[in-house]
Scaffold this motif. Structure first.
Motif, PDB file in Angstrom:
ATOM      1  N   LEU A   1     -34.941  17.842 -51.690  1.00 50.92           N
ATOM      2  CA  LEU A   1     -34.942  17.993 -53.142  1.00 50.92           C
ATOM      3  C   LEU A   1     -33.752  17.283 -53.769  1.00 50.92           C
ATOM      4  N   ALA A   2     -32.600  17.346 -53.109  1.00 52.39           N
ATOM      5  CA  ALA A   2     -31.438  16.615 -53.623  1.00 52.39           C
ATOM      6  C   ALA A   2     -31.711  15.119 -53.642  1.00 52.39           C
ATOM      7  N   THR A   3     -32.380  14.629 -52.602  1.00 55.58           N
ATOM      8  CA  THR A   3     -32.742  13.208 -52.530  1.00 55.58           C
ATOM      9  C   THR A   3     -33.678  12.827 -53.667  1.00 55.58           C
ATOM     10  N   ARG A   4     -34.505  13.776 -54.076  1.00 53.99           N
ATOM     11  CA  ARG A   4     -35.465  13.533 -55.162  1.00 53.99           C
ATOM     12  C   ARG A   4     -34.875  13.799 -56.544  1.00 53.99           C
ATOM     13  N   GLY A   5     -33.575  14.069 -56.620  1.00 57.99           N
ATOM     14  CA  GLY A   5     -32.920  14.161 -57.921  1.00 57.99           C
ATOM     15  C   GLY A   5     -32.573  15.541 -58.402  1.00 57.99           C
ATOM     16  N   TYR A   6     -32.656  16.552 -57.556  1.00 55.16           N
ATOM     17  CA  TYR A   6     -32.351  17.922 -57.954  1.00 55.16           C
ATOM     18  C   TYR A   6     -30.913  18.303 -57.637  1.00 55.16           C
ATOM     19  N   ASP A   7     -30.350  19.151 -58.476  1.00 52.95           N
ATOM     20  CA  ASP A   7     -29.230  19.983 -58.083  1.00 52.95           C
ATOM     21  C   ASP A   7     -29.834  21.168 -57.344  1.00 52.95           C
ATOM     22  N   VAL A   8     -29.175  21.620 -56.282  1.00 52.44           N
ATOM     23  CA  VAL A   8     -29.806  22.623 -55.429  1.00 52.44           C
ATOM     24  C   VAL A   8     -28.871  23.787 -55.145  1.00 52.44           C
ATOM     25  N   ALA A   9     -29.361  24.991 -55.441  1.00 55.38           N
ATOM     26  CA  ALA A   9     -28.687  26.222 -55.036  1.00 55.38           C
ATOM     27  C   ALA A   9     -29.412  26.782 -53.825  1.00 55.38           C
ATOM     28  N   ILE A  10     -28.656  27.258 -52.860  1.00 53.85           N
ATOM     29  CA  ILE A  10     -29.258  27.876 -51.690  1.00 53.85           C
ATOM     30  C   ILE A  10     -28.759  29.312 -51.563  1.00 53.85           C
ATOM     31  N   THR A  11     -29.601  30.163 -51.011  1.00 59.96           N
ATOM     32  CA  THR A  11     -29.186  31.521 -50.700  1.00 59.96           C
ATOM     33  C   THR A  11     -29.319  31.748 -49.202  1.00 59.96           C
ATOM     34  N   ASP A  12     -28.557  32.699 -48.703  1.00 59.91           N
ATOM     35  CA  ASP A  12     -28.696  33.116 -47.307  1.00 59.91           C
ATOM     36  C   ASP A  12     -27.830  34.348 -47.098  1.00 59.91           C
ATOM     37  N   LEU A  13     -28.002  34.960 -45.938  1.00 60.44           N
ATOM     38  CA  LEU A  13     -27.215  36.146 -45.603  1.00 60.44           C
ATOM     39  C   LEU A  13     -25.751  35.805 -45.344  1.00 60.44           C
ATOM     40  N   GLU A  14     -25.506  34.646 -44.736  1.00 61.07           N
ATOM     41  CA  GLU A  14     -24.157  34.276 -44.321  1.00 61.07           C
ATOM     42  C   GLU A  14     -23.701  32.994 -45.005  1.00 61.07           C
ATOM     43  N   ASP A  15     -22.440  32.986 -45.396  1.00 60.67           N
ATOM     44  CA  ASP A  15     -21.802  31.768 -45.883  1.00 60.67           C
ATOM     45  C   ASP A  15     -20.848  31.312 -44.786  1.00 60.67           C
TER      46      ASP A  15
ATOM     47  N   LEU B   1     -24.472  22.263 -47.998  1.00 59.57           N
ATOM     48  CA  LEU B   1     -23.906  21.928 -49.308  1.00 59.57           C
ATOM     49  C   LEU B   1     -23.378  20.496 -49.325  1.00 59.57           C
ATOM     50  N   ARG B   2     -22.719  20.088 -48.256  1.00 61.96           N
ATOM     51  CA  ARG B   2     -22.207  18.706 -48.183  1.00 61.96           C
ATOM     52  C   ARG B   2     -23.345  17.692 -48.188  1.00 61.96           C
ATOM     53  N   GLU B   3     -24.428  18.014 -47.494  1.00 57.24           N
ATOM     54  CA  GLU B   3     -25.565  17.097 -47.434  1.00 57.24           C
ATOM     55  C   GLU B   3     -26.233  16.959 -48.806  1.00 57.24           C
ATOM     56  N   ILE B   4     -26.298  18.049 -49.543  1.00 56.31           N
ATOM     57  CA  ILE B   4     -26.840  17.987 -50.909  1.00 56.31           C
ATOM     58  C   ILE B   4     -25.971  17.077 -51.772  1.00 56.31           C
ATOM     59  N   GLU B   5     -24.674  17.298 -51.720  1.00 57.19           N
ATOM     60  CA  GLU B   5     -23.750  16.518 -52.544  1.00 57.19           C
ATOM     61  C   GLU B   5     -23.732  15.045 -52.139  1.00 57.19           C
ATOM     62  N   ALA B   6     -23.936  14.782 -50.856  1.00 54.47           N
ATOM     63  CA  ALA B   6     -23.959  13.394 -50.382  1.00 54.47           C
ATOM     64  C   ALA B   6     -25.124  12.619 -50.971  1.00 54.47           C
ATOM     65  N   ARG B   7     -26.125  13.333 -51.452  1.00 57.34           N
ATOM     66  CA  ARG B   7     -27.300  12.690 -52.062  1.00 57.34           C
ATOM     67  C   ARG B   7     -27.260  12.733 -53.583  1.00 57.34           C
ATOM     68  N   GLY B   8     -26.091  13.030 -54.117  1.00 56.70           N
ATOM     69  CA  GLY B   8     -25.901  12.956 -55.559  1.00 56.70           C
ATOM     70  C   GLY B   8     -26.142  14.238 -56.308  1.00 56.70           C
ATOM     71  N   GLY B   9     -26.492  15.309 -55.618  1.00 61.87           N
ATOM     72  CA  GLY B   9     -26.769  16.566 -56.287  1.00 61.87           C
ATOM     73  C   GLY B   9     -25.582  17.509 -56.284  1.00 61.87           C
ATOM     74  N   ARG B  10     -25.532  18.367 -57.270  1.00 65.69           N
ATOM     75  CA  ARG B  10     -24.578  19.466 -57.223  1.00 65.69           C
ATOM     76  C   ARG B  10     -25.142  20.528 -56.293  1.00 65.69           C
ATOM     77  N   ALA B  11     -24.273  21.308 -55.670  1.00 62.95           N
ATOM     78  CA  ALA B  11     -24.710  22.284 -54.682  1.00 62.95           C
ATOM     79  C   ALA B  11     -24.018  23.620 -54.918  1.00 62.95           C
ATOM     80  N   LEU B  12     -24.758  24.693 -54.680  1.00 60.15           N
ATOM     81  CA  LEU B  12     -24.228  26.042 -54.860  1.00 60.15           C
ATOM     82  C   LEU B  12     -24.751  26.937 -53.748  1.00 60.15           C
ATOM     83  N   PHE B  13     -23.870  27.762 -53.183  1.00 63.27           N
ATOM     84  CA  PHE B  13     -24.296  28.795 -52.242  1.00 63.27           C
ATOM     85  C   PHE B  13     -24.158  30.154 -52.910  1.00 63.27           C
ATOM     86  N   VAL B  14     -25.214  30.980 -52.799  1.00 63.19           N
ATOM     87  CA  VAL B  14     -25.176  32.353 -53.293  1.00 63.19           C
ATOM     88  C   VAL B  14     -25.550  33.259 -52.129  1.00 63.19           C
TER      89      VAL B  14
END
Length: 258
Positions: free
Chosen positions: A27-41, A49-62
């Motif tokens: 999705l980041a490659t296709r032009g999205y900013d991407v938030a991800i959720t999971d049990l563990e950070d 998060l780094r891979e999202i940002e490497a493709r031009g997207g902003r990234a957020l972990f919740v």
């Protein structure tokens, strides 16, 4: 953050690794900013998060426990405070059976846990996001995509609670597709087969042997990127009129043949 939304925003549950990571990157490659959720950070989420940002997207972990439906509203608030508007939800988070074995031995606590995550948690997360989407307008296409499993229709007696949890997701997809159709928000199901992920690592040898027996017509593992590409196509709005549809990503595994 500027009031102008420069890129559409997506939320991928269970995006820390495996299929979820591949979807977030796609999705980041296709032009999205991407938030991800999971049990563990942890280190895995940091990689995503780094891979999202490497493709031009902003990234957020919740950090989020999908099973705890009382936290879904706050999860969405956290995401919206970051992106302002959500355009795509990918229901990817899920869990397998705590242990494989005879369905006659399935314990109620295992049953409740698996359905609590894979079905109940997914339903109520979708409900929260759907309300937000219905209450807002957008200049970008919007979509909800649920990643289920061939186990939605293919029975495995050693994973009874998992199969039951996945079997309800096709109906959930249809229900939300009908409810959101008037707002032009398509809802889809992507149904993976045997995918090479951390979840299948423990039974890899079993599947390798069955591949040699012809279990999968394409005679290979599915990769997380195979699923991610399917999700990416559905998220972009080109198939809006196909709302309610399921896309099989299983190498022909689920095709009835004789």
């Amino acid at each position: 953050m500027s009031e102008e939304v420069k890129r559409p925003a997506a939320l991928v549950t269970g995006g820390r690794r495996g299929i979820g990571r591949a979807i977030a990157i796609e999705l980041a490659t296709r032009g999205y900013d991407v938030a991800i959720t999971d049990l563990e950070d942890d280190a895995d989420s940091a990689i995503t998060l780094r891979e999202i940002e490497a493709r031009g997207g902003r990234a957020l972990f919740v950090q989020s426990n999908l099973q705890d439906v009382t936290t879904h509203e706050q999860t969405l608030v956290n995401v919206l405070s970051w992106c302002g508007e959500l355009h795509c939800l990918v229901n990817n988070a899920g869990m397998g059976s705590p242990s494989r074995g005879d369905l006659l031995d399935v314990k109620p606590d295992a049953f409740d846990t698996v359905l609590g995550v894979n079905l109940r948690g997914t339903f109520f997360m979708t409900q929260v996001v759907a309300r937000h989407m219905m209450d807002t307008s957008s200049s970008y296409p919007r979509a909800i995509v649920t990643v289920s499993s061939v186990s939605a229709t293919m029975a495995s007696t050693e994973r009874a609670e998992y199969c039951l949890s996945k079997s309800a997701l096709p109906m959930m997809t249809k229900l939300f597709a009908l409810r959101l159709a008037s707002a032009g928000i398509p809802v889809f199901e992507v149904r993976p087969g045997i995918i090479r992920t951390p979840m299948t690592q423990g039974v890899a040898q079993k599947y390798e042997a069955r591949f040699k027996e012809g279990l999968v017509p394409m005679n290979r593992w599915g990769e997380a990127e195979d699923v991610a590409r399917a999700v990416g196509e559905l998220a972009g709005g080109a198939l809006q009129f196909a709302t309610g549809s399921v896309l099989h990503v299983d190498g022909g595994l689920s095709i009835a043949a004789f």
